[in-house]
Enzyme design. Structure first.
Site, PDB file in Angstrom:
ATOM      1  N   ASN A   1       7.551   6.797  -2.067  1.00  0.00           N
ATOM      2  CA  ASN A   1       6.593   6.475  -1.005  1.00  0.00           C
ATOM      3  C   ASN A   1       7.348   5.827   0.140  1.00  0.00           C
ATOM      4  O   ASN A   1       8.175   4.950  -0.089  1.00  0.00           O
ATOM      5  CB  ASN A   1       5.529   5.505  -1.526  1.00  0.00           C
ATOM      6  CG  ASN A   1       4.552   6.209  -2.439  1.00  0.00           C
ATOM      7  OD1 ASN A   1       3.949   7.203  -2.061  1.00  0.00           O
ATOM      8  ND2 ASN A   1       4.441   5.712  -3.656  1.00  0.00           N
TER       9      ASN A   1
ATOM     10  N   SER B   1       7.185  -3.177 -16.720  1.00  0.00           N
ATOM     11  CA  SER B   1       8.136  -2.358 -15.976  1.00  0.00           C
ATOM     12  C   SER B   1       9.251  -3.260 -15.454  1.00  0.00           C
ATOM     13  O   SER B   1       8.993  -4.298 -14.863  1.00  0.00           O
ATOM     14  CB  SER B   1       7.408  -1.675 -14.816  1.00  0.00           C
ATOM     15  OG  SER B   1       8.283  -0.854 -14.079  1.00  0.00           O
TER      16      SER B   1
ATOM     17  N   CYS C   1      15.605  -4.042  -4.423  1.00  0.00           N
ATOM     18  CA  CYS C   1      15.788  -2.587  -4.485  1.00  0.00           C
ATOM     19  C   CYS C   1      15.573  -2.038  -3.073  1.00  0.00           C
ATOM     20  O   CYS C   1      14.597  -2.389  -2.400  1.00  0.00           O
ATOM     21  CB  CYS C   1      14.825  -1.972  -5.489  1.00  0.00           C
ATOM     22  SG  CYS C   1      15.085  -2.632  -7.151  1.00  0.00           S
TER      23      CYS C   1
ATOM     24  N   GLY D   1       6.887  -7.929  -7.853  1.00  0.00           N
ATOM     25  CA  GLY D   1       7.681  -8.814  -8.702  1.00  0.00           C
ATOM     26  C   GLY D   1       8.352  -8.138  -9.872  1.00  0.00           C
ATOM     27  O   GLY D   1       8.049  -6.996 -10.232  1.00  0.00           O
ATOM     28  N   GLU D   2       9.282  -8.881 -10.480  1.00  0.00           N
ATOM     29  CA  GLU D   2      10.014  -8.403 -11.649  1.00  0.00           C
ATOM     30  C   GLU D   2       9.498  -9.193 -12.859  1.00  0.00           C
ATOM     31  O   GLU D   2       9.830 -10.369 -13.030  1.00  0.00           O
ATOM     32  CB  GLU D   2      11.520  -8.626 -11.426  1.00  0.00           C
ATOM     33  CG  GLU D   2      12.382  -8.475 -12.661  1.00  0.00           C
ATOM     34  CD  GLU D   2      12.198  -7.155 -13.411  1.00  0.00           C
ATOM     35  OE1 GLU D   2      12.040  -6.094 -12.784  1.00  0.00           O
ATOM     36  OE2 GLU D   2      12.179  -7.207 -14.657  1.00  0.00           O
TER      37      GLU D   2
ATOM     38  N   CYS E   1       2.942   2.965  -5.077  1.00  0.00           N
ATOM     39  CA  CYS E   1       4.123   2.317  -5.650  1.00  0.00           C
ATOM     40  C   CYS E   1       5.084   1.850  -4.582  1.00  0.00           C
ATOM     41  O   CYS E   1       5.466   2.618  -3.714  1.00  0.00           O
ATOM     42  CB  CYS E   1       4.885   3.305  -6.512  1.00  0.00           C
ATOM     43  SG  CYS E   1       4.286   3.341  -8.142  1.00  0.00           S
TER      44      CYS E   1
ATOM     45  N   SER F   1      12.972   1.013 -14.609  1.00  0.00           N
ATOM     46  CA  SER F   1      13.123   1.670 -13.302  1.00  0.00           C
ATOM     47  C   SER F   1      14.567   2.102 -13.140  1.00  0.00           C
ATOM     48  O   SER F   1      15.411   1.341 -12.696  1.00  0.00           O
ATOM     49  CB  SER F   1      12.711   0.702 -12.192  1.00  0.00           C
ATOM     50  OG  SER F   1      11.356   0.366 -12.374  1.00  0.00           O
ATOM     51  N   LEU F   2      14.823   3.333 -13.505  1.00  0.00           N
ATOM     52  CA  LEU F   2      16.208   3.815 -13.561  1.00  0.00           C
ATOM     53  C   LEU F   2      16.672   4.292 -12.175  1.00  0.00           C
ATOM     54  O   LEU F   2      17.598   3.759 -11.605  1.00  0.00           O
ATOM     55  CB  LEU F   2      16.312   4.929 -14.601  1.00  0.00           C
ATOM     56  CG  LEU F   2      17.683   5.170 -15.183  1.00  0.00           C
ATOM     57  CD1 LEU F   2      18.188   3.958 -15.940  1.00  0.00           C
ATOM     58  CD2 LEU F   2      17.675   6.391 -16.108  1.00  0.00           C
ATOM     59  N   HIS F   3      16.061   5.311 -11.663  1.00  0.00           N
ATOM     60  CA  HIS F   3      16.291   5.844 -10.306  1.00  0.00           C
ATOM     61  C   HIS F   3      17.674   6.453 -10.080  1.00  0.00           C
ATOM     62  O   HIS F   3      17.864   7.211  -9.122  1.00  0.00           O
ATOM     63  CB  HIS F   3      16.011   4.799  -9.215  1.00  0.00           C
ATOM     64  CG  HIS F   3      14.646   4.191  -9.296  1.00  0.00           C
ATOM     65  ND1 HIS F   3      13.496   4.944  -9.343  1.00  0.00           N
ATOM     66  CD2 HIS F   3      14.243   2.889  -9.369  1.00  0.00           C
ATOM     67  CE1 HIS F   3      12.447   4.138  -9.424  1.00  0.00           C
ATOM     68  NE2 HIS F   3      12.866   2.891  -9.450  1.00  0.00           N
TER      69      HIS F   3
ATOM     70  N   CYS G   1       9.590 -10.564  -4.545  1.00  0.00           N
ATOM     71  CA  CYS G   1      10.526 -10.127  -5.579  1.00  0.00           C
ATOM     72  C   CYS G   1      11.943 -10.388  -5.090  1.00  0.00           C
ATOM     73  O   CYS G   1      12.231 -10.249  -3.906  1.00  0.00           O
ATOM     74  CB  CYS G   1      10.352  -8.628  -5.853  1.00  0.00           C
ATOM     75  SG  CYS G   1      11.331  -8.047  -7.268  1.00  0.00           S
TER      76      CYS G   1
ATOM     77  N   CYS H   1      12.076  -0.443  -1.835  1.00  0.00           N
ATOM     78  CA  CYS H   1      10.813  -1.064  -2.244  1.00  0.00           C
ATOM     79  C   CYS H   1      10.348  -2.091  -1.216  1.00  0.00           C
ATOM     80  O   CYS H   1      11.113  -2.983  -0.827  1.00  0.00           O
ATOM     81  CB  CYS H   1      11.000  -1.737  -3.601  1.00  0.00           C
ATOM     82  SG  CYS H   1       9.561  -2.673  -4.141  1.00  0.00           S
TER      83      CYS H   1
ATOM     84  N   GLU I   1      -0.877  -8.782  -4.580  1.00  0.00           N
ATOM     85  CA  GLU I   1      -1.737  -7.602  -4.560  1.00  0.00           C
ATOM     86  C   GLU I   1      -1.931  -7.034  -5.965  1.00  0.00           C
ATOM     87  O   GLU I   1      -1.043  -7.121  -6.814  1.00  0.00           O
ATOM     88  CB  GLU I   1      -1.135  -6.543  -3.625  1.00  0.00           C
ATOM     89  CG  GLU I   1      -1.003  -7.102  -2.212  1.00  0.00           C
ATOM     90  CD  GLU I   1      -0.644  -6.086  -1.153  1.00  0.00           C
ATOM     91  OE1 GLU I   1      -0.553  -6.480   0.013  1.00  0.00           O
ATOM     92  OE2 GLU I   1      -0.443  -4.900  -1.485  1.00  0.00           O
TER      93      GLU I   1
ATOM     94  N   CYS J   1      -2.891  -2.319 -12.069  1.00  0.00           N
ATOM     95  CA  CYS J   1      -1.486  -2.586 -11.772  1.00  0.00           C
ATOM     96  C   CYS J   1      -1.404  -4.000 -11.221  1.00  0.00           C
ATOM     97  O   CYS J   1      -1.986  -4.297 -10.183  1.00  0.00           O
ATOM     98  CB  CYS J   1      -1.026  -1.548 -10.743  1.00  0.00           C
ATOM     99  SG  CYS J   1       0.664  -1.779 -10.160  1.00  0.00           S
TER     100      CYS J   1
END
Ligand code: SAH
Length: 342
Positions: free
Chosen positions: A284, A185, A111, A155-156, A327, A208-210, A107, A114, A87, A100
């Site tokens: 989200n 990212s 996480c 994906g990473e 996201c 991407s800390l979170h 992935c 996600c 996508e 994006c």
């Protein structure tokens, strides 16, 4: 597999060996600068246009295109030659336009919150598959110009390093998007962050800390068990020193999980020393994670708490919710729907 935006100019010369020498450059420039597909290259003889179309076919087949936010957000689901689905999301703002892109089909980072992670990993994308997403979006947008590319789709990107770097070089080179407007990212793949710092390719880095304590981050972003916060901090510092690009930290605000006062203090400590910028985004909802995003007032207070501690903050507004393009929502409905159709 050869594809339209994978091919190098030298390879193009070989493919067009019976043609005048200038043809390969004409085609390469037509594709990258002119945003043309072969059938639109009116500076070429007609028969040659058809031949080029066959020699360097597109890598992506549009399966679904959805428009949301009153026309400002477009999401595509593309099928790849092997049936995998990815996508891409185009977001128009007043002063910039961002696409994006996905770097992998699926992935492997897992996480918890996600949707892409919840659906698992299929494979890396090729350079051509990455670049073509940008070109489809740029053609859709013309004559308005695309200004930014963020690797925040499926994906990473740093796990697909060998295909990512040539894609970045092509975007910053022949396609002409400034490196600082390309944002990679990452969950925090430390060895790749260090390698990227030496590429002489001053792209923007988003991490991407979170969570800014290891216990919580281990849960939300499992790669933290391999590259814990202290190791990640050193890599970020080195990236900043070598590229002079300010890092940004992504933080999806999750109700009562990482939006507590304690999280403000930990994040501010971590970000301040690194001169990092913080991007807040309310989580989200995704089917596999049943915790909610923070309420609007809490997002505001969290941002203020960081600012009071000297950290610059942006609260990202959510785009594309109604078309499942927000996201972390990618790879959800479209990919599943298409798979079950086949
Ligand atoms: N793998 C890379 C890039 C893809 S994800 C990375 O993790 O950075 C892009 C961003 O969306 C990341 O910051 C990710 O943590 C965030 N994200 C994932 N799921 C989300 C969700 N449900 N709500 C809000 N942001 C999410």
């Amino acid at each position: 597999m050869q594809s339209r935006y994978q091919v190098e100019i030298e390879e193009l010369s070989e493919l067009l060996s019976g043609e005048p020498a200038f043809r390969s450059r004409q085609v390469f420039e037509g594709l990258h600068q002119g945003l043309k597909i072969p059938s639109e290259m009116t500076n070429l003889p007609k028969a040659l246009r058809g031949r080029i179309d066959e020699l360097i076919p597109p890598a992506l087949t549009e399966r679904v295109k959805l428009v949301g936010d009153k026309g400002a957000t477009t999401k595509w689901a593309f099928a790849l030659h092997d049936g995998a689905v990815i996508e891409t999301v185009l977001m128009e703002y007043r002063n910039r336009v961002t696409v994006c892109v996905s770097s992998q089909a699926g992935c492997a980072m897992n996480c918890s919150f996600c949707a892409t992670g919840q659906a698992g990993f299929s494979r890396h994308l090729t350079t051509g598959e990455i670049v073509e997403q940008v070109m489809v979006a740029a053609r859709e947008l013309a004559p308005r110009r695309l200004s930014n590319v963020v690797f925040m789709g499926m994906g990473e990107p740093l796990a697909n390093y060998s295909n990512l770097i040539p894609a970045l070089r092509r975007l910053a080179g022949p396609i002409g998007i400034s490196a600082r407007h390309l944002t990679v990212s990452t969950v925090g793949m430390v060895p790749s962050i260090l390698k990227l710092a030496d590429e002489k390719l001053p792209v923007s880095l988003a991490v991407s800390l979170h969570a800014a304590n290891d216990l919580l981050r281990n849960e939300l972003v499992p790669i933290n068990k391999r590259y814990p916060l202290e190791v990640l901090r050193e890599a970020c510092a080195e990236y900043f020193d070598k590229t002079h690009r300010r890092i940004s930290f992504e933080w999806a605000l999750i109700d009562s999980v990482n939006d507590r006062d304690q999280d403000i203090v930990e994040l501010a400590d971590y970000a301040f020393d690194l001169h990092a910028h913080v991007n807040l985004i309310p989580l989200n909802p995704t089917p596999g994670y049943l915790v909610k995003g923070s309420r609007t007032e809490r997002v505001r207070d969290f941002a203020k708490g960081l600012e009071d501690r000297g950290v610059t903050v942006t609260v990202r507004n959510t785009r594309g919710r109604e078309i499942d393009a927000a996201c972390g929502q990618l790879a959800g409905s479209q990919a599943v729907m298409i798979r079950s159709e086949r």
